[in-house]
Design a protein around this motif. Structure first.
Motif: not given
Length: 271
Positions: A67-74, A85-91, A111-124
């Motif tokens: 595909c030669q098209g472009q998309v908007a973030w998220l 699409q698989r987005w890498q968040p904010s670098g 929460c996840c912006v794709t499905c609304g599920e609660e975000a997992p707890l970070p490790e640190e």
């Protein structure tokens, strides 16, 4: 973005500039798009992929090499070829992934912006790098939205906009310092009056077990207990009860203490 990153609620996007809407999910679209960017439904159009569309900031290459098209973030799907699409968040490095749909999450999202599920707890802890699994409690700073351990957050008062009064926020140590906030001091409880009645005769309710405090059945897996604990502790945050009277705010503070003690006790038992 299909869901709010703070509460997980589904977002209803409205078409603008006389643009059409997807018949399948109702998301706004564009006359030049071949597919819905929200659900991937094909519109049966054969427009050539492009890099512009009025009303959309198309600044990222579609992840499909064909595909030669472009998309908007998220955008979950390419509006030209419907490739997911698989987005890498904010670098961010080592960003958490949603346990429900595996979408990459920004560490500041609750929460996840794709499905609304609660975000997992970070490790640190973001402040001190201590493992959050071993922390007695954890919370999300209300300014930077990062998860920090109990040693790195506290209640602070911050002047309101306009200088009229103050508001109370739960902040990490860094944000408290950057905002020039003042820690909320804990007042010593008033001295109890002497009581001639023997303790055995007083009507003192039996202490609740940590399972009862958190409202879970004994033997519930610790991961599920943690999810319930985080959901409960956010309900009693000062911002949630700021509009209530002093007595109800005091009850919320006491309930927060009971929840923290119950979670700490169950963690110790599981270790």
């Amino acid at each position: 973005m299909r869901c709010c990153p703070t509460c997980g609620g589904e977002l209803d996007w409205e078409p603008e500039n006389d643009n059409p809407a997807c018949d399948a999910c109702g998301a706004p679209s564009h006359l030049a798009f071949n597919c819905c960017w929200a659900c991937g439904e094909s519109f049966g159009e054969g427009n050539e992929p492009g890099d512009t569309a009025e009303g959309y900031a198309l600044a990222f290459d579609c992840r499909s090499r064909k595909c030669q098209g472009q998309v908007a973030w998220l955008m979950p799907y390419c509006p030209w070829c419907a490739t997911a699409q698989r987005w890498q968040p904010s670098g961010e490095t080592d960003a958490p992934a949603c346990v429900e749909c595996e979408a990459k999450l920004d560490p500041t999202w609750a929460c996840c912006v794709t499905c609304g599920e609660e975000a997992p707890l970070p490790e640190e802890c973001f402040e001190c790098d201590a493992p959050l699994e071993e922390a007695e409690c954890a919370a999300r700073c209300e300014h930077c939205r990062r998860m920090v351990c109990g040693d790195c957050f506290g209640d602070y008062t911050v002047p309101k906009d306009g200088g009229r009064g103050v508001r109370e926020l739960l902040l990490c140590s860094t944000c408290g310092e950057d905002l020039g906030a003042s820690p909320v001091s804990e007042e010593a409880p008033p001295a109890s009056e002497p009581d001639d009645e023997p303790p055995a005769a007083r009507d003192v309710p039996p202490p609740s077990s940590p399972w009862e405090v958190l409202g879970v059945a004994p033997g519930t897996p610790l991961s599920e207990v943690k999810r319930v604990y985080i959901a409960l502790i956010t309900q009693y945050h000062p911002d949630r009860v700021a509009q209530l009277g002093p007595k109800l705010q005091a009850l919320a503070t006491e309930e927060t203490r009971r929840l923290n003690e119950a979670w700490s006790e169950l963690r110790k038992r599981a270790s």
